[in-house]
Design a protein around this motif. Structure first.
Motif, PDB file in Angstrom:
ATOM      1  N   LEU A 156       0.835  -1.202   0.000  1.00 55.71           N
ATOM      2  CA  LEU A 156       0.000   0.000   0.000  1.00 55.71           C
ATOM      3  C   LEU A 156       0.862   1.241   0.000  1.00 55.71           C
ATOM      4  CD1 LEU A 156      -3.010  -0.353   2.378  1.00 55.71           C
ATOM      5  CD2 LEU A 156      -2.937   0.346  -0.004  1.00 55.71           C
ATOM      6  N   SER A 170       3.888   1.430  -0.897  1.00 58.56           N
ATOM      7  CA  SER A 170       4.615   1.533  -2.156  1.00 58.56           C
ATOM      8  C   SER A 170       3.770   2.249  -3.188  1.00 58.56           C
ATOM      9  CB  SER A 170       4.973   0.143  -2.683  1.00 58.56           C
ATOM     10  OG  SER A 170       5.504  -0.616  -1.643  1.00 58.56           O
ATOM     11  N   LEU A 171       2.502   1.841  -3.232  1.00 57.45           N
ATOM     12  CA  LEU A 171       1.601   2.478  -4.192  1.00 57.45           C
ATOM     13  C   LEU A 171       1.543   3.976  -3.945  1.00 57.45           C
ATOM     14  CD1 LEU A 171      -1.649   0.489  -4.969  1.00 57.45           C
ATOM     15  CD2 LEU A 171      -0.397   2.018  -6.478  1.00 57.45           C
ATOM     16  N   LEU A 172       1.382   4.312  -2.684  1.00 57.08           N
ATOM     17  CA  LEU A 172       1.312   5.729  -2.319  1.00 57.08           C
ATOM     18  C   LEU A 172       2.588   6.452  -2.727  1.00 57.08           C
ATOM     19  CD1 LEU A 172      -0.429   5.806   1.157  1.00 57.08           C
ATOM     20  CD2 LEU A 172      -1.167   6.854  -0.975  1.00 57.08           C
ATOM     21  N   ILE A 173       3.718   5.773  -2.479  1.00 55.35           N
ATOM     22  CA  ILE A 173       5.002   6.395  -2.803  1.00 55.35           C
ATOM     23  C   ILE A 173       5.094   6.678  -4.294  1.00 55.35           C
ATOM     24  CG2 ILE A 173       7.487   5.931  -2.978  1.00 55.35           C
ATOM     25  CD1 ILE A 173       7.173   4.477  -0.235  1.00 55.35           C
ATOM     26  N   VAL A 174       4.624   5.703  -5.060  1.00 58.20           N
ATOM     27  CA  VAL A 174       4.676   5.883  -6.508  1.00 58.20           C
ATOM     28  C   VAL A 174       3.884   7.119  -6.927  1.00 58.20           C
ATOM     29  CG1 VAL A 174       3.985   4.916  -8.716  1.00 58.20           C
ATOM     30  CG2 VAL A 174       5.043   3.457  -6.990  1.00 58.20           C
ATOM     31  N   VAL A 175       2.673   7.204  -6.389  1.00 62.15           N
ATOM     32  CA  VAL A 175       1.826   8.347  -6.722  1.00 62.15           C
ATOM     33  C   VAL A 175       2.509   9.642  -6.302  1.00 62.15           C
ATOM     34  CG1 VAL A 175      -0.388   9.459  -6.295  1.00 62.15           C
ATOM     35  CG2 VAL A 175      -0.266   6.982  -6.555  1.00 62.15           C
ATOM     36  N   LEU A 181       5.668  10.130  -5.846  1.00 63.92           N
ATOM     37  CA  LEU A 181       6.835  10.381  -6.680  1.00 63.92           C
ATOM     38  C   LEU A 181       6.455  11.094  -7.966  1.00 63.92           C
ATOM     39  CD1 LEU A 181       9.999   8.986  -7.058  1.00 63.92           C
ATOM     40  CD2 LEU A 181       8.714   8.200  -9.041  1.00 63.92           C
ATOM     41  N   PHE A 182       5.393  10.584  -8.576  1.00 61.51           N
ATOM     42  CA  PHE A 182       4.949  11.234  -9.806  1.00 61.51           C
ATOM     43  C   PHE A 182       4.511  12.663  -9.529  1.00 61.51           C
ATOM     44  CE2 PHE A 182       4.461   6.992 -11.857  1.00 61.51           C
ATOM     45  CZ  PHE A 182       5.320   7.272 -12.895  1.00 61.51           C
ATOM     46  N   GLY A 183       3.884  12.814  -8.408  1.00 61.52           N
ATOM     47  CA  GLY A 183       3.452  14.165  -8.036  1.00 61.52           C
ATOM     48  C   GLY A 183       4.633  15.107  -7.939  1.00 61.52           C
ATOM     49  N   VAL A 227       7.674  14.764  -9.284  1.00 63.61           N
ATOM     50  CA  VAL A 227       8.227  15.000 -10.606  1.00 63.61           C
ATOM     51  C   VAL A 227       7.331  15.979 -11.352  1.00 63.61           C
ATOM     52  CG1 VAL A 227       8.706  13.915 -12.815  1.00 63.61           C
ATOM     53  CG2 VAL A 227       9.315  12.742 -10.702  1.00 63.61           C
ATOM     54  N   GLN A 241       9.751  14.794 -16.654  1.00 66.21           N
ATOM     55  CA  GLN A 241       8.777  15.624 -15.948  1.00 66.21           C
ATOM     56  C   GLN A 241       7.428  15.630 -16.641  1.00 66.21           C
ATOM     57  OE1 GLN A 241      10.951  19.252 -16.044  1.00 66.21           O
ATOM     58  NE2 GLN A 241      12.016  18.875 -14.124  1.00 66.21           N
ATOM     59  N   GLY A 288       5.940  12.147 -16.652  1.00 65.83           N
ATOM     60  CA  GLY A 288       5.611  11.786 -15.278  1.00 65.83           C
ATOM     61  C   GLY A 288       4.355  12.501 -14.818  1.00 65.83           C
ATOM     62  N   ALA A 308       0.785  10.906 -13.803  1.00 64.50           N
ATOM     63  CA  ALA A 308       0.196  11.155 -12.482  1.00 64.50           C
ATOM     64  C   ALA A 308      -1.239  11.653 -12.615  1.00 64.50           C
ATOM     65  CB  ALA A 308       1.048  12.172 -11.724  1.00 64.50           C
ATOM     66  N   LEU A 362      -3.483   8.979 -13.631  1.00 58.70           N
ATOM     67  CA  LEU A 362      -3.758   8.096 -12.497  1.00 58.70           C
ATOM     68  C   LEU A 362      -4.897   8.667 -11.663  1.00 58.70           C
ATOM     69  CD1 LEU A 362      -2.272   5.545 -11.727  1.00 58.70           C
ATOM     70  CD2 LEU A 362      -0.978   6.866 -10.059  1.00 58.70           C
ATOM     71  N   TRP A 385     -10.806   0.298  -1.240  1.00 60.92           N
ATOM     72  CA  TRP A 385      -9.403   0.263  -0.808  1.00 60.92           C
ATOM     73  C   TRP A 385      -8.877  -1.174  -0.806  1.00 60.92           C
ATOM     74  CZ3 TRP A 385      -5.727   3.440  -1.015  1.00 60.92           C
ATOM     75  CH2 TRP A 385      -4.586   3.315  -0.229  1.00 60.92           C
ATOM     76  N   LYS A 421      -5.959  -2.925  -3.143  1.00 57.16           N
ATOM     77  CA  LYS A 421      -4.816  -3.647  -2.588  1.00 57.16           C
ATOM     78  C   LYS A 421      -4.695  -5.014  -3.249  1.00 57.16           C
ATOM     79  CE  LYS A 421      -5.737  -3.389   1.814  1.00 57.16           C
ATOM     80  NZ  LYS A 421      -5.675  -3.492   3.282  1.00 57.16           N
ATOM     81  N   PHE A 444      11.995   0.452 -11.327  1.00 57.05           N
ATOM     82  CA  PHE A 444      11.509   0.904 -10.029  1.00 57.05           C
ATOM     83  C   PHE A 444      10.085   0.394  -9.788  1.00 57.05           C
ATOM     84  CE2 PHE A 444       8.996   4.136  -7.773  1.00 57.05           C
ATOM     85  CZ  PHE A 444       9.580   4.027  -6.518  1.00 57.05           C
ATOM     86  N   VAL A 465       8.683  -2.400  -7.029  1.00 57.47           N
ATOM     87  CA  VAL A 465       7.582  -2.130  -6.093  1.00 57.47           C
ATOM     88  C   VAL A 465       6.516  -3.211  -6.241  1.00 57.47           C
ATOM     89  CG1 VAL A 465       5.711  -0.545  -5.532  1.00 57.47           C
ATOM     90  CG2 VAL A 465       7.967   0.348  -6.062  1.00 57.47           C
ATOM     91  N   ARG A 522       7.560  -6.750  -4.894  1.00 56.95           N
ATOM     92  CA  ARG A 522       8.077  -6.851  -3.531  1.00 56.95           C
ATOM     93  C   ARG A 522       7.264  -7.865  -2.722  1.00 56.95           C
ATOM     94  NH1 ARG A 522       8.336  -1.439  -0.427  1.00 56.95           N
ATOM     95  NH2 ARG A 522       9.597  -0.851  -2.210  1.00 56.95           N
TER      96      ARG A 522
END
Lengths: 435, 230
Positions: free
Chosen positions: A5, A7-12, A14-16, A18, B31, B34, B38, B41, B146, B150, B221, B225, B228
């Protein structure tokens, strides 16, 4: 589970991160000295640090300037030299869009560009007549050349004119690569086919629809002929198996104009910026840069600076008339120079013609006065453009008060020698030699 | 063949000398694509979820539109966005044409259907009993969503990768709405087109190598993720 979870948040996230960057990121600081006002689109906003480093200059109210130009000016690298200087001097940020001349003019018509740099004079005149442009100035020229495989299957090397070269290509059904993109080069090519009264046959006529460099590459790979501007060809030469096979036709002049788009039609057009760019292009400093551009790399300049010249007489740069030999000062005059001298009209009769008629031109004595022939000179020789020579005794010339050089059709200079034999009446004179 | 070696050598040279122009172009690519991913998404995740789990009459129709959108040709998007953003167009006064923002808009339009479509199919491929069970256990709508996200994290990350992949590699739209302006809107793909057309093949190959490397690093990357263990 939690880890994934996060990780998913981190990805989002990260894109934010960038994502935010382009807004705060400073565009290249060195290229754009004057900071545009903050009210502009955030993308072109710079860090304030840059503004303090920049020389104190009144920043333009609207720094964004869209220049629509041809691919040849970009591909030849000339604008890479000129634009940074302009940006440095004025604080404008130029957005250069390289397209064919047709599209560039279209962009001007729709107000999608502020200033144009194009090379299709006939279309440009229509553009101006329709009120889309505000000011149009002659900037520079180079020339078109016909290139093709070294073997020259159509034998165009010996052609006497561009039209003949095109006719030979069509007769030999040799492959010919056409830009077919409504660019200035393409328009020139179409005009030549039209003049040759030929409708190219798709069997050997390849329409690439691409820019000059791409079309050259395709022509090279397909053993095809193509019409190109000299600058792009010189730039691409090492990538190509193509040689210049025909050049030098007066129709091959490739003339560039700068046009500011008429802001009356589209209020969003940046009229001040366009004016500043036009003024920059025709300034003596810029014209001097254009004049020398490419000499160090190719041994010849890629463009000839032309501002202030007569568009219809760009070839007049090679002197139309030279006076040399036993003279105090050698003189070389362009056709315009001769035309600017005092005109005299004499009524004279060519020995082989039935009736006398009026001839208008410059008195031979006035032309000779410019060069000051030596006192011991005995002979004057007219040299014609085809190599024909005719000699006249110097004493006869000096005694002849109404001998003149006539300004004839097609910018020819013809000797009018009343009272002398017809041989002395040389036509298409390019040189006067005193001995 | 020689040109390929020259290109690869030049790529290494450019990478390790930190050539500012190449760096700028690379950064802008990252940029812009990305940001577009985003935003896609933010649009695609909720919309895809709604289409997968919701029950409303036009659902199938919208889903078919989204699936078609996954194959939107970038040049068509570029043309449409250009027409809107040109000064003569309805949004001309925003002065967005030939800016990185214009590229982001175009790329978002390209990537959003990809993310939406793949999100929907990811959630639909889950066992429908899972949703019923969660609801039976008294979970709220948010908690259900949610938990399903997951559960579908593998295909969801694949959706992000596909979205990013579709925009980092597109050239048609970036060229048309960005104008390939040096130092302003030149991205890796448009730079490759330009250098190829100029006959600078070695530089074009070098830029291609950098583009591939960039795509690989981002996907490496995301994959790490995704894969993992937990």
């Amino acid at each position: 589970m939690k880890k994934t979870l996060y990780s998913l948040l981190i990805v989002v996230f990260l894109f934010g991160l960038v994502a935010c960057a382009p807004v705060t990121q400073a565009p290249p600081a060195t290229e754009e000295p004057a900071a545009p006002p903050a009210t502009e689109a955030p993308v072109v906003t710079e860090e304030p640090v840059v503004a303090t480093e920049a020389p104190e200059k009144p920043a333009p109210e609207n720094p964004e300037l869209i220049l629509a130009t041809t691919t040849s000016t970009r591909d030849s690298g000339l604008l890479d030299v000129l634009l940074p200087i302009f940006e440095e001097q004025t604080g404008y940020v130029v957005k250069m869009i390289a397209v064919g001349t047709g599209e560039a003019l279209k962009m001007g018509e729709e107000g999608n560009a502020d200033v144009l740099m194009v090379h299709a004079p006939a279309s440009e005149v229509t553009f101006m007549e329709n009120g889309f442009g505000k000011q149009r100035e002659l900037m520079m020229h180079n020339d078109f050349v016909l290139v093709g495989p070294a073997e020259d299957p159509a034998g165009i090397k010996t052609a006497a004119s561009a039209v003949e070269a095109f006719t030979k290509i069509a007769e030999a059904k040799a492959p010919f690569a056409s830009r077919a993109d409504d660019s200035g080069t393409h328009k020139m090519e179409l005009k030549l086919w039209e003049n040759a009264a030929i409708t190219p046959d798709p069997a050997w006529y390849l329409e690439t629809g691409q820019g000059m460099a791409d079309t050259l590459k395709i022509a090279s790979e397909k053993y095809a002929y193509t019409l190109t501007d000299r600058a792009t060809y010189l730039f691409q030469m090492e990538n190509l198996d193509l040689e210049i096979l025909y050049e030098g036709d007066p129709a091959f002049l490739n003339i560039y104009h700068v046009i500011t788009v008429n802001p009356d039609k589209w209020p969003l057009v940046n009229a001040e910026g366009a004016q500043a760019f036009l003024d920059f292009c025709i300034s003596p400093e810029t014209q001097a840069i254009i004049k020398d551009y490419g000499t160090d790399k190719f041994g010849q300049p890629l463009f000839i600076a032309d501002y202030g010249k007569d568009e219809n007489n760009l070839l007049g740069e090679k002197p139309a008339l030279k006076i040399g030999g036993n003279v105090e000062t050698e003189v070389s005059l362009s056709y315009d120079d001769v035309a600017a001298m005092t005109m005299t009209t004499v009524n004279a009769k060519h020995p082989k013609k039935d009736a006398a008629r009026d001839y208008t031109g410059v008195l031979l004595s006035e032309l000779l006065a410019l060069a000051k022939p030596g006192a011991d000179a005995t002979k004057l020789t007219f040299v014609a453009s085809d190599g024909f020579t005719s000699e006249v005794a110097m004493a006869d010339v000096l005694a002849c008060a109404d001998c003149l050089v006539e300004l004839g059709d097609e910018q020819s200079l013809n000797a009018v020698m009343p009272g002398m034999e017809s041989k002395a009446w040389a036509k298409y004179v390019v040189e006067i030699v005193i001995e | 063949m020689e040109v390929i070696w020259k290109g690869i050598l030049q790529a290494l040279e450019l990478l390790f000398s930190f050539d500012t122009e190449v760096l700028k172009v690379t950064l802008l690519s990252l940029q812009v694509s990305g940001l577009a991913t985003a935003i896609s998404l933010l649009i695609g995740l909720p919309l895809g979820t709604l289409l997968a789990l919701g029950k409303f009459p036009s659902r199938k129709f919208i889903l078919s539109l989204i699936n078609t959108g996954m194959a939107l040709p970038p040049v068509v998007v570029g043309l449409a966005v250009s027409i809107f953003l040109w000064r003569s167009g309805p949004l001309g006064s925003l002065r967005l044409i030939y800016t990185p923002i214009a590229i982001v808009i175009a790329q978002t339009i390209i990537a959003a259907p990809v993310v939406t479509g793949l999100t929907a199919s990811a959630l639909q491929s889950l066992d429908p009993r899972l949703k019923l069970q969660l609801q039976g256990l008294g979970a709220s709508q948010a908690q259900v969503t949610w938990s399903l996200w997951k559960e579908a994290r593998l295909p969801l990350l694949a959706a992000i990768m596909a979205g990013f992949g579709s925009v980092i590699s597109e050239v048609g739209a970036s060229m048309m709405v960005g104008g390939n302006i040096r130092n302003q809107t030149r991205v890796l793909t448009t730079a490759i087109v330009l250098e190829t057309s100029k006959g600078e093949f070695a530089l074009a190959i070098a830029l291609s190598a950098i583009l591939l490397l960039l795509a690989y690093l981002v996907n490496l990357f995301l994959t790490s993720v995704q894969q993992r263990r937990h």
